[in-house]
Design a protein around this motif. Structure first.
Motif, PDB file in Angstrom:
ATOM      1  N   GLU A 148       0.844  -1.188   0.000  1.00  0.00           N
ATOM      2  CA  GLU A 148       0.000   0.000   0.000  1.00  0.00           C
ATOM      3  C   GLU A 148       0.882   1.241   0.000  1.00  0.00           C
ATOM      4  OE1 GLU A 148      -3.427  -0.240   2.810  1.00  0.00           O
ATOM      5  OE2 GLU A 148      -2.451  -2.125   3.363  1.00  0.00           O
ATOM      6  N   LEU A 149       0.521   2.206  -0.822  1.00  0.00           N
ATOM      7  CA  LEU A 149       1.184   3.503  -0.853  1.00  0.00           C
ATOM      8  C   LEU A 149       0.182   4.516  -0.326  1.00  0.00           C
ATOM      9  CD1 LEU A 149       2.664   3.188  -4.443  1.00  0.00           C
ATOM     10  CD2 LEU A 149       3.783   2.607  -2.292  1.00  0.00           C
ATOM     11  N   VAL A 150       0.403   4.979   0.903  1.00  0.00           N
ATOM     12  CA  VAL A 150      -0.531   5.891   1.554  1.00  0.00           C
ATOM     13  C   VAL A 150       0.261   7.090   2.056  1.00  0.00           C
ATOM     14  CG1 VAL A 150      -2.228   6.169   3.393  1.00  0.00           C
ATOM     15  CG2 VAL A 150      -1.987   3.955   2.252  1.00  0.00           C
ATOM     16  N   GLY A 151      -0.025   8.257   1.499  1.00  0.00           N
ATOM     17  CA  GLY A 151       0.730   9.450   1.874  1.00  0.00           C
ATOM     18  C   GLY A 151       2.218   9.205   1.659  1.00  0.00           C
ATOM     19  N   PRO A 152       3.061   9.503   2.650  1.00  0.00           N
ATOM     20  CA  PRO A 152       4.498   9.292   2.505  1.00  0.00           C
ATOM     21  C   PRO A 152       4.940   7.876   2.900  1.00  0.00           C
ATOM     22  CG  PRO A 152       4.073  10.394   4.553  1.00  0.00           C
ATOM     23  CD  PRO A 152       2.737  10.240   3.858  1.00  0.00           C
TER      24      PRO A 152
END
Length: 83
Positions: A67-71
């Motif tokens: 998962e790529l969430v925010g930074p």
């Protein structure tokens, strides 16, 4: 409905208010008005890609996920978090 490669795909189906799904050969693409989960692609084996305002999630359908969430990059539901 014909597609550019010469095949055919079923017409889009409204699966819920604000949601349209296109399915072919066990795979499906769903477009939603909900910005949190705007686009999802699912294969017949359960692998998914979800793209939305919150981030991007790629899962293989057998338990592994990125998962790529925010930074942050989150692997396998929080087993490893890189910020």
């Amino acid at each position: 409905m014909p597609i550019w490669s010469g095949g055919r795909i079923e017409a889009p189906v409204v699966t819920a208010p604000g949601s349209v799904t296109i399915a072919a050969a066990g795979a499906q693409i769903t477009l939603r008005d909900d910005p949190a989960r705007a686009v999802s692609v699912t294969t017949g084996s359960g692998a998914t890609i979800e793209i939305g305002a919150i981030g991007i999630r790629v899962a293989n359908g057998a338990g592994a996920a990125v998962e790529l969430v925010g930074p942050s990059v989150i692997l396998n539901g929080g087993a490893l978090v890189v910020t």
